[in-house]
Design an enzyme around this catalytic site. Structure first.
Site, PDB file in Angstrom:
ATOM      1  N   TRP A 158       0.710  -1.076  -0.005  1.00  0.00           N
ATOM      2  CA  TRP A 158       0.092   0.327   0.540  1.00  0.00           C
ATOM      3  C   TRP A 158       0.686   0.693  -0.206  1.00  0.00           C
ATOM      4  O   TRP A 158       0.261   2.537  -0.581  1.00  0.00           O
ATOM      5  CB  TRP A 158      -0.527   0.211   1.452  1.00  0.00           C
ATOM      6  N   ASN A 159       2.193   0.956  -0.048  1.00  0.00           N
ATOM      7  CA  ASN A 159       2.903   2.524   0.208  1.00  0.00           C
ATOM      8  C   ASN A 159       3.198   3.299  -1.488  1.00  0.00           C
ATOM      9  O   ASN A 159       3.059   4.279  -0.933  1.00  0.00           O
ATOM     10  CB  ASN A 159       4.285   2.012   1.217  1.00  0.00           C
ATOM     11  N   GLY A 235       6.205  -6.214   0.188  1.00  0.00           N
ATOM     12  CA  GLY A 235       6.054  -6.589   1.272  1.00  0.00           C
ATOM     13  C   GLY A 235       6.528  -7.098   2.812  1.00  0.00           C
ATOM     14  O   GLY A 235       7.799  -7.107   2.528  1.00  0.00           O
ATOM     15  N   GLU A 257      10.679  -9.002  -2.308  1.00  0.00           N
ATOM     16  CA  GLU A 257      11.592  -7.252  -1.767  1.00  0.00           C
ATOM     17  C   GLU A 257      11.110  -7.205  -0.369  1.00  0.00           C
ATOM     18  O   GLU A 257       9.707  -6.848   0.078  1.00  0.00           O
ATOM     19  CB  GLU A 257      11.341  -7.068  -2.919  1.00  0.00           C
ATOM     20  N   LEU A 258      11.568  -7.560   0.953  1.00  0.00           N
ATOM     21  CA  LEU A 258      10.919  -7.906   2.020  1.00  0.00           C
ATOM     22  C   LEU A 258      11.194  -6.892   2.659  1.00  0.00           C
ATOM     23  O   LEU A 258      11.201  -4.998   2.658  1.00  0.00           O
ATOM     24  CB  LEU A 258      11.182  -8.929   2.853  1.00  0.00           C
ATOM     25  N   CYS A 291      10.310   0.610   2.887  1.00  0.00           N
ATOM     26  CA  CYS A 291      10.906  -0.530   2.878  1.00  0.00           C
ATOM     27  C   CYS A 291      12.015  -0.500   3.506  1.00  0.00           C
ATOM     28  O   CYS A 291      12.890  -0.339   4.314  1.00  0.00           O
ATOM     29  CB  CYS A 291      11.091  -1.282   2.282  1.00  0.00           C
ATOM     30  N   GLU A 389      10.838  -4.133  12.311  1.00  0.00           N
ATOM     31  CA  GLU A 389      10.682  -2.944  11.237  1.00  0.00           C
ATOM     32  C   GLU A 389       9.442  -1.985  11.861  1.00  0.00           C
ATOM     33  O   GLU A 389       8.437  -2.474  12.577  1.00  0.00           O
ATOM     34  CB  GLU A 389      10.375  -3.291   9.587  1.00  0.00           C
TER      35      GLU A 389
END
Length: 496
Positions: A158-159, A235, A257-258, A291, A389
């Site tokens: 969502w970012n 995410g 991609e975490l 992220c 995080e």
């Protein structure tokens, strides 16, 4: 139904070149995080809609997109870039409505997106194999070809919906794949609107499909679908692991991609003004909801107090407010769950005996989901604020005395997405950057990305790379072909 609800903007699924309602006819409302009120009504897709979208993507893949010459795919990608440029203002405003980011930031992001499609257009007709020397070259000729993986399932957060979709979409299209996208339930509108931009740019029906859905089962259906050949996910690490497990059950590839807890290492010889600017950008831009946020400050003892004092003063002066106002410097958190998560960490910090140099509370006078920019000191290296995080405007601080200690602290994390080194010593800059275990390391800067530079993480921050030449390789298979040259292949069961 109230008059306000009746004026909500309407967004449908996009399957096989058409905007359609979900099979069930159900909808959900998307919340504007600044007003705290619904602003759009969105079709609520289900696993049945995922089935239809995957089938459409498979038909498009088998029906011509994969065989289309690279130069023709390149022409479509260039047209997509032009279409984004033409529609950038509208798409930027949709993202502001959905996730509360600053309009000026979203404008800049959308204005940069065409470059990604132009870059990968340049690679679309340069996908080449190679000849391979054989053990018996008089008998065999061997070569490889690169072929598209197939149907890709993309799950986006969502970012930064369109930016992080582009990281996947531009290379997968250049390579000849088709896709089904599941945008976050918290910010689906820009992706669904973008589908029309793609169609108008000449992307054939079924090559791009988008299914929004409020229920987690929709995303799970895409990740585990037997008709998918690869999953591309951005995410949280916890969700990424589940996505990868679902993909592996079908022996599918996955690019992940975490999360991150990226370190900004500031040495005593750094340009302090530049470092403070970079730290501010790294953790407070985008309300810290990125992220690659440089949310873990590791600062040398000799300049610790100076850096913290300047950061606290600057952070306290950040102007919070309406993300559409050009004077606003930080908007709200994107959704209620994220607001609860970030404010929960303030309580954790208090329980751990930490100190707040600034912030540490909601910005209650603004209502909605605003929190004050926060700098937290007096933390231990095993603190949850150092290890986990937060994904908000929260900077956690540690200090060090020696270069060796700085490197140890920077690498003392399960994450490895990004990092920065602030020093005027060129030898130290390269030496320390080379030792930080992260996919991207900036020297005397932060948050710089571009289409040509690979992006991705080490350790729990992900698998694979997005952007750059590396990215297109993630969406290709290598096939080996052997050619017998003599025409004298014999029956292996005939002797003599």
């Amino acid at each position: 139904m109230t008059s306000e609800i009746s004026t909500l903007e309407r967004y449908q699924l996009f399957i096989d070149g058409h905007a359609v309602d979900s099979v069930s006819g159900a909808t959900f409302d998307s919340l504007n995080p600044y007003t705290g009120m619904p602003w759009a009504r969105v079709s609520d897709g289900t696993p049945d809609d995922i089935d239809l979208a995957v089938a459409a993507a498979r038909r498009a893949f088998d029906g011509g997109w994969r065989q289309m010459p690279g130069w023709r795919r390149a022409a479509v990608l260039r047209a997509v870039g032009d279409g984004i440029a033409k529609n950038s203002e509208r798409l930027a405003r949709l993202e502001v409505n959905d996730n509360g980011k600053l309009l000026r930031e979203m404008r800049a992001q959308l204005e940069a997106l065409p470059e990604y499609y132009y870059y990968f257009a340049g690679l679309a007709d340069k996908i080449e194999g190679r000849t391979v020397p054989q053990i018996n070259p008089s008998r065999y000729f061997g070569f490889t070809v690169r072929e598209p993986v197939g149907v890709v399932g993309a799950i986006t957060p969502w970012n930064s919906p369109l930016l992080l979709l582009t990281f996947k979409l531009a290379p997968l299209l250049a390579a000849g794949n088709t896709c089904v996208v599941k945008p976050s339930e918290h910010s689906p509108a820009s992706t669904l609107a973008f589908a029309q931009v793609l169609s108008e740019a000449g992307l054939p029906d079924g090559v791009f499909n988008a299914v929004s859905g409020w229920n987690r089962a929709t995303g799970e259906a895409l990740a585990s679908h037997p008709g998918i050949d690869k999953i591309a996910f951005t995410g949280s690490t916890a969700t990424g692991i589940k996505v990868a497990q679902a993909a592996m059950n079908n022996v599918n590839k996955a690019t992940l991609e975490l999360g991150g807890k990226s370190a900004q290492v500031v040495f005593e010889d750094a340009d302090i003004d530049a470092a403070v600017n970079g730290i501010m950008s790294g953790v407070f831009a985008a309300t810290g909801q990125t992220c690659m946020a440089g949310s873990r400050l590791i600062v040398q003892d000799a300049v610790h107090d100076t850096v913290i004092e300047r950061l606290a003063r600057r952070a306290a002066d950040i102007r919070l407010g309406d993300p559409n106002d050009p004077e606003t410097e930080m908007g709200p958190l994107a959704n209620p769950p994220q607001f609860e998560k970030v404010t929960g960490y303030f309580s954790i910090a208090e329980e751990e005996g930490a100190s707040f140099a600034c912030g540490g509370a909601p910005a209650e006078d603004l209502g909605s989901y605003f929190v004050k920019p926060t700098v937290i000191t007096n933390l231990k290296r095993d603190s949850r604020l150092i290890r986990e995080e937060v994904f908000g405007p929260v900077l956690s601080v540690l200090s060090f005395s020696t270069e060796e200690e700085a490197v140890e602290l920077a690498n003392d994390t399960r994450y490895g997405l990004a990092g920065a080194v602030w020093t005027e010593n060129v030898h130290r800059a390269h030496r320390v950057a080379g030792q930080i275990r992260a996919g991207s390391v900036w020297i005397n800067d932060y948050r710089v990305v571009g289409p040509g530079m690979p992006f991705g993480g080490f350790k729990d921050s992900g698998v694979g790379r997005e952007n750059g030449v590396d990215a297109i390789d993630e969406y290709l298979e290598t096939k080996s072909i052997y050619v017998e040259l003599t025409g004298q292949t014999r029956d292996p069961f005939q002797m003599g």
